[in-house]
Design a protein around this motif. Sequence first.
Motif, PDB file in Angstrom:
ATOM      1  N   TYR A 240       4.891   8.286   2.627  1.00 18.25           N
ATOM      2  CA  TYR A 240       3.931   7.503   3.370  1.00 18.25           C
ATOM      3  C   TYR A 240       4.306   7.624   4.824  1.00 18.25           C
ATOM      4  O   TYR A 240       5.191   6.955   5.305  1.00 18.25           O
ATOM      5  CB  TYR A 240       3.991   6.053   2.904  1.00 18.25           C
TER       6      TYR A 240
ATOM      7  N   SER B 177      -0.710  -4.177   5.421  1.00 15.47           N
ATOM      8  CA  SER B 177      -2.065  -4.015   4.970  1.00 15.47           C
ATOM      9  C   SER B 177      -3.035  -4.374   6.054  1.00 15.47           C
ATOM     10  O   SER B 177      -4.201  -4.055   6.003  1.00 15.47           O
ATOM     11  CB  SER B 177      -2.318  -4.903   3.746  1.00 15.47           C
TER      12      SER B 177
ATOM     13  N   ILE C 237       0.199   8.095   1.266  1.00 15.61           N
ATOM     14  CA  ILE C 237      -1.037   7.385   1.574  1.00 15.61           C
ATOM     15  C   ILE C 237      -1.630   8.010   2.816  1.00 15.61           C
ATOM     16  O   ILE C 237      -0.955   8.141   3.836  1.00 15.61           O
ATOM     17  CB  ILE C 237      -0.787   5.883   1.806  1.00 15.61           C
TER      18      ILE C 237
ATOM     19  N   THR D 278      -5.452   8.589   5.296  1.00 13.91           N
ATOM     20  CA  THR D 278      -6.721   7.979   5.655  1.00 13.91           C
ATOM     21  C   THR D 278      -7.883   8.581   4.883  1.00 13.91           C
ATOM     22  O   THR D 278      -7.852   9.740   4.457  1.00 13.91           O
ATOM     23  CB  THR D 278      -6.985   8.135   7.165  1.00 13.91           C
TER      24      THR D 278
ATOM     25  N   ARG E  26      -6.263   5.688   1.932  1.00 16.00           N
ATOM     26  CA  ARG E  26      -6.196   4.415   2.668  1.00 16.00           C
ATOM     27  C   ARG E  26      -7.547   4.141   3.309  1.00 16.00           C
ATOM     28  O   ARG E  26      -8.054   4.932   4.096  1.00 16.00           O
ATOM     29  CB  ARG E  26      -5.106   4.480   3.747  1.00 16.00           C
TER      30      ARG E  26
ATOM     31  N   LYS F 194      -9.908  -2.782   2.994  1.00 14.91           N
ATOM     32  CA  LYS F 194      -8.474  -2.512   3.128  1.00 14.91           C
ATOM     33  C   LYS F 194      -7.674  -2.987   1.922  1.00 14.91           C
ATOM     34  O   LYS F 194      -6.625  -2.421   1.601  1.00 14.91           O
ATOM     35  CB  LYS F 194      -7.947  -3.167   4.403  1.00 14.91           C
TER      36      LYS F 194
ATOM     37  N   THR G 221      -6.556  -0.409  -0.751  1.00 18.72           N
ATOM     38  CA  THR G 221      -5.352   0.414  -0.610  1.00 18.72           C
ATOM     39  C   THR G 221      -4.196  -0.217  -1.367  1.00 18.72           C
ATOM     40  O   THR G 221      -3.468   0.472  -2.100  1.00 18.72           O
ATOM     41  CB  THR G 221      -4.988   0.567   0.874  1.00 18.72           C
TER      42      THR G 221
END
Length: 341
Positions: free
Chosen positions: A2, A15, A172, A174, A196, A203, A206
């Motif tokens: 990540y 988050s 993760i 976008t 994500r 949101k 995710t």
Amino acid sequence: MYKLHEGDQMSSESSSASEIPVVQRQLSYSLSDKNKNIPAKSEETSDDMDFNHPGEPPLKSMFNKERIQKPWTLKTHLFFILWFPFGLVLGTFKFLTVMFVGMPLMVIFNLFDKEWLFWQTVGRFYNFWSYVRNPEMLAPASEAPIITCNHVTDLDGIAYFPILLTKHAVEITTVFLKPLVDTAARCKWPLKVIIRETDPEKKHLTRERLLEFFNSEESKDRQLFVLAEGATTNGKVGLLQFNRFVFSLDKPIQPLVVRVNPHMPINIDIPSKNMFPNWFWYMFCPFVTYEYTALPVQTRKPNETPEEFARRIQQMTADELGLACTTYSYKHKNRLKKVVR
């Protein structure tokens, strides 16, 4: 893996970027101060206060200012001067070919389950010389599904692939990169990717996707690698605040500490509008060493908040590096970059 980038609204640690607790400071004046010719609080004064938290090093000191390290000495800079013309040619070649040659080669090596060989050959040509100082301390995915690390260069996350391997990683990324992810999947890319969402109303998806993955059979041999600061520092003064997101997932976490040595009197990472200059100077070096140190696996204690858990691991990381554990966040760095410009 990540990999966090500066300015992410929902980075690996959070988050929601707005969840980051930022210490609010206000200027207060006594009655006697009112009789003095003290100017009203301005935006510049407010920024200066926010860039200098009491008891912590100034924010500006946590980032490199110049590409060439000082002071100049014959011992440290002679090789740099001799290497300079070769570095320009080799660095330019590496910079231009890493995406169009290096990445396709990695896919080919993965098709034959030889990714380890890629990192030992092609990866080292592109300066990824990575190792763990105490490999016996590394925990398997079943014991530590999440790995956190400090952030020194833009390539810290990729530099851990020679150790973790993409087939054992989860990343993760976008939603805007989903077409690229789909293409990689068609090429049999073994990296597990979780999309994500950038829409504020989505949101939460995710987090749900990540928890669903961690509870699946597939997660048993995969780990999420998190650059917990969300932005790079010079690795010499202090750590940025670790974001709370992954610390709120109630999963065991193994902290890692990375030390980067370019073997040149240059600073690979300098705050800029884009990462390309930093990438070029990274490729300019004959090789770059990434030394990782594994710290004991940590679990969230009873009644410990995600913020407290994040702060505890940030302090552990800072202690190992001998650096300050600050309350500045990646948001402060983004604001500082605008002021400096």
